[in-house]
Design a protein around this motif. Structure first.
Motif, mmCIF file in Angstrom:
data_model
loop_
_atom_site.group_PDB
_atom_site.id
_atom_site.type_symbol
_atom_site.label_atom_id
_atom_site.label_comp_id
_atom_site.label_asym_id
_atom_site.label_seq_id
_atom_site.Cartn_x
_atom_site.Cartn_y
_atom_site.Cartn_z
ATOM 1 N N SER A 159 1.458 4.425 -0.263
ATOM 2 C CA SER A 159 1.199 5.628 -0.513
ATOM 3 C C SER A 159 1.448 6.098 -1.899
ATOM 4 N N LEU A 160 0.952 7.228 -2.363
ATOM 5 C CA LEU A 160 1.549 7.774 -3.526
ATOM 6 C C LEU A 160 3.279 8.100 -3.234
ATOM 7 N N THR A 161 3.392 8.438 -2.171
ATOM 8 C CA THR A 161 5.085 8.800 -1.775
ATOM 9 C C THR A 161 5.948 7.272 -1.689
ATOM 10 N N ASP A 162 5.270 6.447 -1.448
ATOM 11 C CA ASP A 162 5.759 5.106 -1.283
ATOM 12 C C ASP A 162 6.166 4.636 -2.901
ATOM 13 N N LEU A 163 4.850 4.838 -3.664
ATOM 14 C CA LEU A 163 5.160 4.507 -5.094
ATOM 15 C C LEU A 163 6.204 5.252 -5.931
ATOM 16 N N VAL A 164 6.257 6.353 -5.481
ATOM 17 C CA VAL A 164 7.372 7.551 -6.093
ATOM 18 C C VAL A 164 8.891 7.279 -5.760
ATOM 19 N N PHE A 165 8.692 6.802 -4.301
ATOM 20 C CA PHE A 165 10.045 6.276 -3.910
ATOM 21 C C PHE A 165 10.651 4.928 -4.522
ATOM 22 N N ILE A 166 9.711 4.064 -4.842
ATOM 23 C CA ILE A 166 9.890 2.597 -5.437
ATOM 24 C C ILE A 166 10.238 2.939 -6.955
ATOM 25 N N GLY A 167 9.615 4.033 -7.533
ATOM 26 C CA GLY A 167 10.142 4.108 -8.955
ATOM 27 C C GLY A 167 11.385 4.752 -8.995
ATOM 28 N N ALA B 243 8.751 -0.808 2.176
ATOM 29 C CA ALA B 243 8.665 0.380 1.391
ATOM 30 C C ALA B 243 9.307 1.392 2.392
ATOM 31 N N LYS B 244 9.481 1.133 3.679
ATOM 32 C CA LYS B 244 10.104 1.975 4.613
ATOM 33 C C LYS B 244 11.420 2.008 4.512
ATOM 34 N N SER B 245 12.024 0.625 4.219
ATOM 35 C CA SER B 245 13.531 0.772 4.158
ATOM 36 C C SER B 245 13.864 1.230 3.007
ATOM 37 N N ASN B 246 12.858 1.178 1.701
ATOM 38 C CA ASN B 246 13.265 1.621 0.420
ATOM 39 C C ASN B 246 13.282 3.186 0.625
ATOM 40 N N ILE B 247 12.271 4.062 1.129
ATOM 41 C CA ILE B 247 12.354 5.441 1.051
ATOM 42 C C ILE B 247 13.720 5.980 1.786
ATOM 43 N N VAL B 248 14.103 5.242 3.070
ATOM 44 C CA VAL B 248 15.394 5.616 3.479
ATOM 45 C C VAL B 248 16.599 5.516 2.704
ATOM 46 N N GLU C 183 -1.439 -3.033 -4.411
ATOM 47 C CA GLU C 183 -0.967 -3.001 -2.990
ATOM 48 C C GLU C 183 -1.057 -1.307 -2.546
ATOM 49 N N ALA C 184 -1.390 -0.647 -3.489
ATOM 50 C CA ALA C 184 -1.479 0.793 -3.277
ATOM 51 C C ALA C 184 -2.983 1.372 -2.856
ATOM 52 N N LYS C 185 -2.721 2.594 -2.094
ATOM 53 C CA LYS C 185 -3.979 3.285 -1.654
ATOM 54 C C LYS C 185 -4.350 3.845 -2.758
ATOM 55 N N ASN C 186 -5.727 3.888 -3.081
ATOM 56 C CA ASN C 186 -5.911 4.688 -4.282
ATOM 57 C C ASN C 186 -4.904 4.624 -5.488
ATOM 58 N N PRO C 187 -5.305 3.414 -6.240
ATOM 59 C CA PRO C 187 -4.212 2.962 -7.298
ATOM 60 C C PRO C 187 -4.442 3.850 -8.556
#
Length: 531
Positions: free
Chosen positions: A12-20, A157-162, A225-229
């Motif tokens: 998701s967008l949230t996943d991408l922001v947290f990855i960056g 992604a989940k581990s990265n957000i935490v 691998e993103a939704k609505n990239p």
């Protein structure tokens, strides 16, 4: 070709922001503060501002590319689409060096900070090099990140957000507490900019500043691998840069202002030796034991989280290089059930181990890694310019207005950052790229020519030979580690002119028509139809 069409759109967008944001908050904030202060003094905050603006410009360019062509390992594949396989081959090599070593350097950082609690993890009498036990701990961490990435992209992604939430809290709290101990005298003692503009610029390339701004590529590499990239990738890129720049500038101001003034009697140059673990050491100097515990804890978590991101990124870059046709095909296979390029992930894991074998410290690796990263950033504006010409009908959900200005300006700034790295680093880094170019020519009968002729590949890549060679020459003659025949600011003016020539030459000698791969299932825009 079905083996290439199994990426799962789980991010998701949230996943991408947290990855960056998670990638940008690794070891950079933990080590760079004292290095920047020792190289630029109180003016070190401007190093973060200049680099932040530069990376934002590059981020805007990547936003157009990532939104239009969301591809795994996109930073390697965009030059292929615009200029042919030879350019992808050169970028693949540079990216592999940069990102496989990043995983190692973040684990090095975590271990180095942990040594303040467990001295047996570092060799006594060194600048932080690991002991045998320390290396084993690093290996166990790398193995853990490999397992997290091996299962599925959602697990990653989940581990990265935490982890990212945890490591955002501590820097924010550190800023607040240290600003309460601000000493205005620190910003004028020995002068605000004791080492001049060269100190500010050197800190960007070799002080860890540009190294800290690393969140662009991880977002781009997982775009498929993103939704609505087309929407989420540009927003995530811009948010990551802006938020990180704000926090980094505040951290630098807080560090400089909170140093006990009497500890600056020897000048700013000694700060990096007095504060080898900057924010932990400053907390100790201020008698803030509880903050020391929090910083050391976060110093183990933050780089570990970044290492987790970079192992993921490296595997996607390897996949992207393979898809350009100039790397071993086995690394382009994706596990059908998990949607993970597992052969590429295995290689990323093994390379990350390799970079720890010489037993280096964070300080020993930072300059080389930073320069390799800048080099991979630099070519995006040229690819974007060429694609505007040879793929004008490509749907661009994020269309960068002002590309005619932002494109060349961002390329000039990126080129200056490469130059500021100095002759010692550039001589082998750019030199190795030229050697790779010659090797490609030598094996011309084995390179892919089914979509782009060998002659066209050379024609579309001659500009980069000029670009690398000219920067090498100025580095040798200039003031950043060179023999100082060409004085400042003329050396930097020369770099700007070289960059400007290379930008227009490279943009206008791209392929007559962009050639995309046939991975339609990687995004929602069937770019192959546009080729």
């Amino acid at each position: 070709m079905s083996e290439y069409r199994k990426f799962k759109k789980n991010l998701s967008l949230t996943d991408l922001v947290f990855i960056g944001f998670g990638a940008m908050f690794g070891s950079g904030w933990l080590f760079a503060g004292s290095r920047v202060a020792s190289m630029a003094g109180p003016a070190g905050s401007f190093s973060w501002i200049i680099a932040g603006i530069a990376v934002l410009f590059l981020g805007l360019v990547y936003a157009e590319l990532g939104g239009a062509i969301p591809r795994a390992g996109g930073i390697v594949r965009y030059p292929v689409y615009s200029h042919g396989p030879l350019m992808g081959y050169l970028m693949g090599f540079a990216s592999l060096v940069a990102y496989s070593s990043l995983t190692a350097i973040e684990v090095e950082a975590a271990r180095q900070y942990a040594s303040s609690w467990f001295p047996a993890l570092s060799q006594p009498g060194t600048s932080g090099s690991p002991s045998l036990l320390g290396w084993v701990v690093q290996f166990i961490l790398l193995l853990a990140f490999f397992v997290l990435n091996f299962r599925s992209v959602k697990t990653f992604a989940k581990s990265n957000i935490v982890i990212t939430i945890i490591k955002f809290v501590v820097p924010s709290l550190t800023i607040v507490i240290l600003l309460l101990h601000l000493k205005s005298a620190n910003f004028s003692i020995h002068g605000f900019a004791p080492f001049g503009f060269s100190g500010i610029t050197s800190a960007i390339s070799t002080g860890g500043v540009i190294f800290a701004y690393l969140g662009l590529h991880p977002i781009v590499t997982v775009a498929s691998e993103a939704k609505n990239p087309q929407r989420s990738v540009p927003i995530a890129l811009i948010l990551s840069v802006v938020l990180s720049a704000i926090v980094y500038v505040l951290l630098q101001v807080a560090f400089i202002g909170s140093i006990p003034t009497n500890m600056l009697s020897g000048g700013w140059a000694k700060v990096s030796t007095q504060f080898s673990l900057p924010f932990k050491d400053i907390a100790v100097a201020l008698g803030l034991g509880w903050l020391t515990i929090m910083i050391v804890t976060d110093a183990i978590i933050s780089p570990s989280g970044a290492a987790n991101v970079y192992m993921n990124t490296t595997s996607r870059l390897i996949f992207g290089w393979t898809r350009s046709g100039t790397f071993f095909k086995v690394f382009g296979k994706i596990d059908e059930k998990s949607g993970i390029p597992r052969p590429a992930l295995w290689l990323a894991f093994l390379l990350s181990i390799f970079w720890t074998l010489p037993f280096p410290s964070w300080d020993a690796m930072i300059a080389v890694v930073s320069e390799a990263l800048v080099l991979t950033y630099a070519l995006a504006p040229v690819s974007a310019y060429a694609l505007r010409l040879n793929a004008p009908d490509l749907p661009r959900p994020f269309y960068l207005k002002g590309m005619s200005v932002l494109g060349p300006v961002s390329f000039i700034i990126a080129s200056l950052m490469v130059y500021w790295g100095g002759w010692k680093v550039n001589s082998w880094l750019l030199g190795s790229q030229l050697v790779m170019f010659v090797i490609y020519l030598f094996f011309k009968n084995s390179v892919p020519t089914d979509k782009v002729s060998f002659t066209q590949q050379i024609k579309s890549s001659l500009w980069i030979v000029f670009y690398y060679s000219a920067i090498l020459l100025i580095s040798y003659l200039g003031t950043f580690g060179g023999n100082q025949i060409l004085k400042s600011p003329w050396d930097q003016i020369a770099i700007a002119i070289i960059a400007l020539i290379s930008y227009y030459w490279g943009g206008r000698t791209g392929l007559p028509k962009a050639v995309f791969d046939d991975d339609e299932d990687e995004d929602e825009v069937k770019t192959a139809e546009l080729a």
